[in-house]
Motif scaffolding. Structure first.
Motif, PDB file in Angstrom:
ATOM      1  N   ILE A  43      -9.932  38.669 -33.991  1.00 57.51           N
ATOM      2  CA  ILE A  43     -10.710  37.570 -34.573  1.00 57.51           C
ATOM      3  C   ILE A  43     -11.256  37.921 -35.957  1.00 57.51           C
ATOM      4  O   ILE A  43     -11.994  37.144 -36.547  1.00 57.51           O
ATOM      5  CB  ILE A  43     -11.858  37.126 -33.635  1.00 57.51           C
ATOM      6  CG1 ILE A  43     -12.779  38.298 -33.317  1.00 57.51           C
ATOM      7  CG2 ILE A  43     -11.305  36.512 -32.359  1.00 57.51           C
ATOM      8  CD1 ILE A  43     -14.069  37.904 -32.622  1.00 57.51           C
ATOM      9  N   THR A  44     -10.876  39.110 -36.468  1.00 58.08           N
ATOM     10  CA  THR A  44     -11.271  39.505 -37.821  1.00 58.08           C
ATOM     11  C   THR A  44     -10.049  40.017 -38.577  1.00 58.08           C
ATOM     12  O   THR A  44      -9.055  40.429 -37.965  1.00 58.08           O
ATOM     13  CB  THR A  44     -12.330  40.633 -37.803  1.00 58.08           C
ATOM     14  OG1 THR A  44     -11.751  41.798 -37.197  1.00 58.08           O
ATOM     15  CG2 THR A  44     -13.595  40.207 -37.059  1.00 58.08           C
ATOM     16  N   LEU A  45     -10.137  40.010 -39.896  1.00 57.19           N
ATOM     17  CA  LEU A  45      -9.059  40.552 -40.734  1.00 57.19           C
ATOM     18  C   LEU A  45      -8.903  42.047 -40.467  1.00 57.19           C
ATOM     19  O   LEU A  45      -7.784  42.551 -40.341  1.00 57.19           O
ATOM     20  CB  LEU A  45      -9.364  40.308 -42.211  1.00 57.19           C
ATOM     21  CG  LEU A  45      -9.483  38.842 -42.641  1.00 57.19           C
ATOM     22  CD1 LEU A  45      -9.975  38.747 -44.080  1.00 57.19           C
ATOM     23  CD2 LEU A  45      -8.175  38.107 -42.463  1.00 57.19           C
ATOM     24  N   GLU A  46     -10.035  42.757 -40.371  1.00 59.98           N
ATOM     25  CA  GLU A  46      -9.996  44.192 -40.093  1.00 59.98           C
ATOM     26  C   GLU A  46      -9.295  44.466 -38.761  1.00 59.98           C
ATOM     27  O   GLU A  46      -8.499  45.400 -38.643  1.00 59.98           O
ATOM     28  CB  GLU A  46     -11.421  44.786 -40.037  1.00 59.98           C
ATOM     29  CG  GLU A  46     -12.195  44.711 -41.330  1.00 59.98           C
ATOM     30  CD  GLU A  46     -12.908  43.378 -41.569  1.00 59.98           C
ATOM     31  OE1 GLU A  46     -13.588  43.255 -42.595  1.00 59.98           O
ATOM     32  OE2 GLU A  46     -12.777  42.435 -40.760  1.00 59.98           O
ATOM     33  N   GLY A  47      -9.616  43.638 -37.772  1.00 53.36           N
ATOM     34  CA  GLY A  47      -9.013  43.795 -36.444  1.00 53.36           C
ATOM     35  C   GLY A  47      -7.502  43.628 -36.472  1.00 53.36           C
ATOM     36  O   GLY A  47      -6.775  44.402 -35.839  1.00 53.36           O
ATOM     37  N   ASN A  48      -7.018  42.632 -37.208  1.00 49.90           N
ATOM     38  CA  ASN A  48      -5.563  42.425 -37.306  1.00 49.90           C
ATOM     39  C   ASN A  48      -4.887  43.566 -38.057  1.00 49.90           C
ATOM     40  O   ASN A  48      -3.799  44.009 -37.680  1.00 49.90           O
ATOM     41  CB  ASN A  48      -5.246  41.087 -37.985  1.00 49.90           C
ATOM     42  CG  ASN A  48      -5.350  39.924 -37.029  1.00 49.90           C
ATOM     43  OD1 ASN A  48      -5.220  40.081 -35.822  1.00 49.90           O
ATOM     44  ND2 ASN A  48      -5.594  38.749 -37.568  1.00 49.90           N
ATOM     45  N   PHE A  65      -0.102  52.174 -43.029  1.00 49.64           N
ATOM     46  CA  PHE A  65      -1.179  51.252 -43.358  1.00 49.64           C
ATOM     47  C   PHE A  65      -0.684  49.829 -43.219  1.00 49.64           C
ATOM     48  O   PHE A  65       0.511  49.546 -43.345  1.00 49.64           O
ATOM     49  CB  PHE A  65      -1.794  51.517 -44.744  1.00 49.64           C
ATOM     50  CG  PHE A  65      -0.931  51.185 -45.917  1.00 49.64           C
ATOM     51  CD1 PHE A  65      -1.020  49.954 -46.540  1.00 49.64           C
ATOM     52  CD2 PHE A  65      -0.038  52.126 -46.419  1.00 49.64           C
ATOM     53  CE1 PHE A  65      -0.235  49.656 -47.639  1.00 49.64           C
ATOM     54  CE2 PHE A  65       0.743  51.836 -47.517  1.00 49.64           C
ATOM     55  CZ  PHE A  65       0.650  50.598 -48.129  1.00 49.64           C
ATOM     56  N   ALA A  66      -1.622  48.940 -42.908  1.00 52.01           N
ATOM     57  CA  ALA A  66      -1.324  47.521 -42.727  1.00 52.01           C
ATOM     58  C   ALA A  66      -2.454  46.722 -43.344  1.00 52.01           C
ATOM     59  O   ALA A  66      -3.576  47.219 -43.471  1.00 52.01           O
ATOM     60  CB  ALA A  66      -1.189  47.196 -41.245  1.00 52.01           C
TER      61      ALA A  66
END
Length: 191
Positions: A43-48, A65-66
């Motif tokens: 549910i967050t950009l960091e999480g994805n 890295f992603a």
């Protein structure tokens, strides 16, 4: 050092390779025979970004890295955010996403927005996060032919043009992704 960039976008790969020190060999998902569809369910950009980087590190054993990027519009409670790529539903389509955003903002006087990129780096068993933010405004109509995604309707702070009217060199110096990648590159250069 070999480092995987968890992307299938050859343009992004080439752009980042130019910014890295020559001692780092950048590999694509294709280079490591990864054809997995990595679900972006956080549910967050960091999480994805973490999901994608962890998938590559866990399954293939590479340093990796992603990134994940979202457009956050102030008057829409930071929507579309983590759902930016699929804002108008499936199939994901930039034209439909822009049209939906412009419709949802048709009466909005506050047009402030920001693009945000989060990068997750898995390196030698440790995890590092980098982010980049570019503030600006949502235009009332599309301008320009370059770029991708929401670029034709986003004008960065201090400019009277959209991202889609800028050269890639000009955009990369000030863009959210460019700023996050610069932080990643300077971190890697100090190793």
């Amino acid at each position: 050092m070999k480092l995987v960039f968890a992307t299938n976008n050859p343009n992004k790969l080439q752009e980042v390779q130019k910014m890295l020190p020559p001692s780092i060999q950048l590999l694509s998902l294709k280079d490591i025979d990864c054809f997995d569809e990595i679900e972006e369910t956080a549910i967050t950009l960091e999480g994805n970004a973490k999901l994608k980087a962890n998938h590559i590190t866990d399954k293939f054993g590479y340093n990796c890295f992603a990134d994940d990027t979202g457009l956050e519009v102030e008057t829409l409670n930071n929507e579309p955010g983590v759902y930016s790529a699929r804002y108008a539903g499936e199939p994901a389509n930039a034209e439909n996403n822009m049209n939906k955003l412009l419709t949802n903002m048709s009466d909005a006087s506050n047009r402030k927005a920001q693009f945000r990129t989060s990068i997750c780096l898995n390196l030698d068993g440790k995890q590092f996060l980098f982010d980049g933010v570019c503030k600006g405004d949502i235009l009332t109509h599309k301008k320009g032919e370059k770029g991708f995604g929401y670029d034709p309707i986003f004008s960065p702070e201090g400019y009277d043009t959209s991202f889609a009217e800028m050269s890639s060199e000009q955009k990369n110096k000030i863009s959210h992704r460019g700023l996050a990648i610069q932080k990643l590159v300077s971190f890697l250069s100090e190793l």
